[in-house]
Design an enzyme around this catalytic site. Structure first.
Site, PDB file in Angstrom:
ATOM      1  N   TYR A   1      -5.903  11.340 -88.037  1.00 40.50           N
ATOM      2  CA  TYR A   1      -4.637  11.302 -88.748  1.00 40.50           C
ATOM      3  C   TYR A   1      -3.927   9.999 -88.410  1.00 40.50           C
ATOM      4  O   TYR A   1      -4.196   9.369 -87.386  1.00 40.50           O
ATOM      5  CB  TYR A   1      -3.757  12.501 -88.374  1.00 40.50           C
ATOM      6  CG  TYR A   1      -3.660  12.793 -86.896  1.00 40.50           C
ATOM      7  CD1 TYR A   1      -2.758  12.109 -86.078  1.00 40.50           C
ATOM      8  CD2 TYR A   1      -4.487  13.744 -86.307  1.00 40.50           C
ATOM      9  CE1 TYR A   1      -2.676  12.373 -84.728  1.00 40.50           C
ATOM     10  CE2 TYR A   1      -4.415  14.016 -84.961  1.00 40.50           C
ATOM     11  CZ  TYR A   1      -3.502  13.324 -84.168  1.00 40.50           C
ATOM     12  OH  TYR A   1      -3.432  13.589 -82.822  1.00 40.50           O
TER      13      TYR A   1
ATOM     14  N   GLU B   1       8.316  12.629 -60.579  1.00 37.87           N
ATOM     15  CA  GLU B   1       7.073  12.222 -61.223  1.00 37.87           C
ATOM     16  C   GLU B   1       6.337  11.255 -60.311  1.00 37.87           C
ATOM     17  O   GLU B   1       6.899  10.265 -59.848  1.00 37.87           O
ATOM     18  CB  GLU B   1       7.371  11.561 -62.566  1.00 37.87           C
ATOM     19  CG  GLU B   1       6.215  10.837 -63.223  1.00 37.87           C
ATOM     20  CD  GLU B   1       5.019  11.738 -63.471  1.00 37.87           C
ATOM     21  OE1 GLU B   1       3.885  11.296 -63.152  1.00 37.87           O
ATOM     22  OE2 GLU B   1       5.197  12.875 -63.962  1.00 37.87           O
TER      23      GLU B   1
ATOM     24  N   ASP C   1       0.615  22.958 -69.071  1.00 37.01           N
ATOM     25  CA  ASP C   1      -0.756  23.031 -68.563  1.00 37.01           C
ATOM     26  C   ASP C   1      -0.831  23.589 -67.152  1.00 37.01           C
ATOM     27  O   ASP C   1      -1.870  24.119 -66.748  1.00 37.01           O
ATOM     28  CB  ASP C   1      -1.403  21.647 -68.584  1.00 37.01           C
ATOM     29  CG  ASP C   1      -1.852  21.241 -69.973  1.00 37.01           C
ATOM     30  OD1 ASP C   1      -1.823  22.086 -70.881  1.00 37.01           O
ATOM     31  OD2 ASP C   1      -2.238  20.072 -70.156  1.00 37.01           O
TER      32      ASP C   1
ATOM     33  N   ARG D   1       1.331  10.372 -78.385  1.00 39.31           N
ATOM     34  CA  ARG D   1       1.932  11.135 -77.286  1.00 39.31           C
ATOM     35  C   ARG D   1       3.006  10.307 -76.578  1.00 39.31           C
ATOM     36  O   ARG D   1       4.067  10.825 -76.202  1.00 39.31           O
ATOM     37  CB  ARG D   1       0.842  11.563 -76.294  1.00 39.31           C
ATOM     38  CG  ARG D   1       1.345  12.392 -75.115  1.00 39.31           C
ATOM     39  CD  ARG D   1       0.177  12.836 -74.245  1.00 39.31           C
ATOM     40  NE  ARG D   1      -0.667  13.778 -74.945  1.00 39.31           N
ATOM     41  CZ  ARG D   1      -0.508  15.102 -74.904  1.00 39.31           C
ATOM     42  NH1 ARG D   1       0.467  15.620 -74.191  1.00 39.31           N
ATOM     43  NH2 ARG D   1      -1.332  15.902 -75.555  1.00 39.31           N
TER      44      ARG D   1
END
Length: 391
Positions: free
Chosen positions: A216, A31, A297, A102
């Site tokens: 939400y 990463e 993605d 997330r």
């Protein structure tokens, strides 16, 4: 023991690492960020994803950070009239429908990754390229001025919309995803800033001409996550994070100027809005070549109209691990993964684009949509999602 290299520690990459380790793989995740940071605010995690997380023994940790909304309520944007209420019973799809930040999902996955002896998470390391070799694949890595390399049996590109792995496979330049003509704005507010119904455990969706807004609760109901999508232009800024651009408050205010008072007050309660342009790529016929595969993605960016971006990345990860666990022939396994996933993700992409048109209808078309929703009722509307949520 076979070794899998994963480019990217987002939701797809972390899930793939967990799934592969359970299949007996040694896994290394690379990463480029120095830390796993919050990106993208909240998300809806649909039953097709939570069912897989349950099998991976991650769901309990995720549920501890999430809320399970009782229903999705759909409103007409201009006057707040309710068009439908869709109950989200866990029993219907044999898995929960969750809403959460997330970052909370990512942290739950990361905790499992760090605890797994077969997985190495290497932060601050950017994959710069790859090369298939006899019996494996090598990747070049950058850590500042330092250049390194790693070797494995398979490479998984989970490096997002601007995927260098996708580019290396010849499936399109990393910066070539075209703008979809819509901009998404996001914000979070304290639940106490709005009327009490906004803090209820429900997903609320407001539909209008060339725009929609969804909100939400997250963080145990203390916060409300808001996402507003409008049809608008976008001026690219080369150095800008595609998830975290500067919001045009004027464009946002104009798009919702004639909407209901509830929507107006909700938008006004947010002190800060961030924005990002929605981008599309055409569906790929193949998600893998040789020993290299794409997930999430990097393979199939999703417009957010069906809340399937994270869910389809999780589905990819699960299918990838299952195929790789079924044979020692890596290329054959990745070809099977591609066949298994390509048609489904293309169908979800197409359905999300159709949903976008439905959400943003105006004039007589919007009137027909509203009448149709009320006439269909909750059960018939829910059936439209069974093919996705049922897995």
């Amino acid at each position: 023991m076979s070794r899998a290299l994963i480019a990217g520690a987002g939701i797809g990459g972390l899930t793939a690492a967990i799934a592969l380790a359970r299949r007996g793989f040694e896994v290394a995740i690379f990463e480029r960020s120095q830390a796993l940071e919050e990106i993208g605010a909240g998300l809806q995690l649909t039953p097709n994803a939570t069912r897989i997380l349950d099998r991976l023994d991650v769901l309990q940790a995720v549920e501890a950070r999430a809320m399970a909304p009782r229903a999705i309520r759909i409103f007409r944007g201009r006057d707040g009239a309710e068009l439908a209420r869709l109950p989200l019973a866990r029993e219907r799809w044999r898995a929960p429908y969750l809403v959460l930040r997330r970052a909370d999902l990512q942290s739950a996955l990361a905790e499992r990754v760090v605890a797994a002896s077969a997985i190495a998470l290497k932060l601050g390391m950017e994959v710069g390229g790859f090369r298939e070799e006899d019996g494996g694949v090598s990747i070049g890595l950058r850590r500042g001025a330092i250049r390194l390399s790693e070797h494995g049996d398979a490479l998984i590109g989970a490096d997002g919309l601007r995927s260098i792995i996708r580019e290396g496979l010849g499936f399109g330049a990393r910066d070539a995803a075209p703008f979809a003509g819509r901009v998404a704005f996001r914000a979070t507010i304290a639940a106490k800033q709005g009327p009490q119904w906004r803090a209820d455990a429900e997903v609320s969706l407001h539909l209008g001409a060339k725009a929609h807004l969804v909100h939400y609760p997250v963080a145990g109901g203390d916060l409300i996550n808001i996402v507003a999508v409008i049809e608008a232009g976008w001026r690219d800024r080369p150095q800008e994070d595609p998830w975290d651009g500067e919001a045009d408050r004027g464009a946002l205010a104009k798009a919702f100027a004639r909407w209901s008072k509830d929507v107006q007050s909700l938008i006004g309660a947010a002190s800060e809005w961030r924005a990002w342009p929605l981008r599309q790529r055409p569906a790929l016929r193949e998600l893998a070549t040789g020993r290299v595969a794409l997930i999430g993605d990097a393979a199939h960016p999703m417009l957010p109209f069906l809340a399937q971006g994270a869910a389809q990345a999780i589905e990819d990860a699960d299918a990838l691990a299952e195929c790789l666990g079924a044979t020692t022939d890596i290329a054959q396994a990745l070809a099977a993964y591609s066949r298994r996933r390509a048609l489904r993700v293309a169908r979800v992409q197409t359905a999300s684009e159709s949903q976008a048109r439905l959400y943003h209808m105006a004039g007589p078309l919007a009137l027909a949509r509203d009448i149709g929703m009320r006439a269909m009722g909750a059960e018939r509307l829910l059936r439209r999602y069974d093919w996705i949520y049922g897995g």
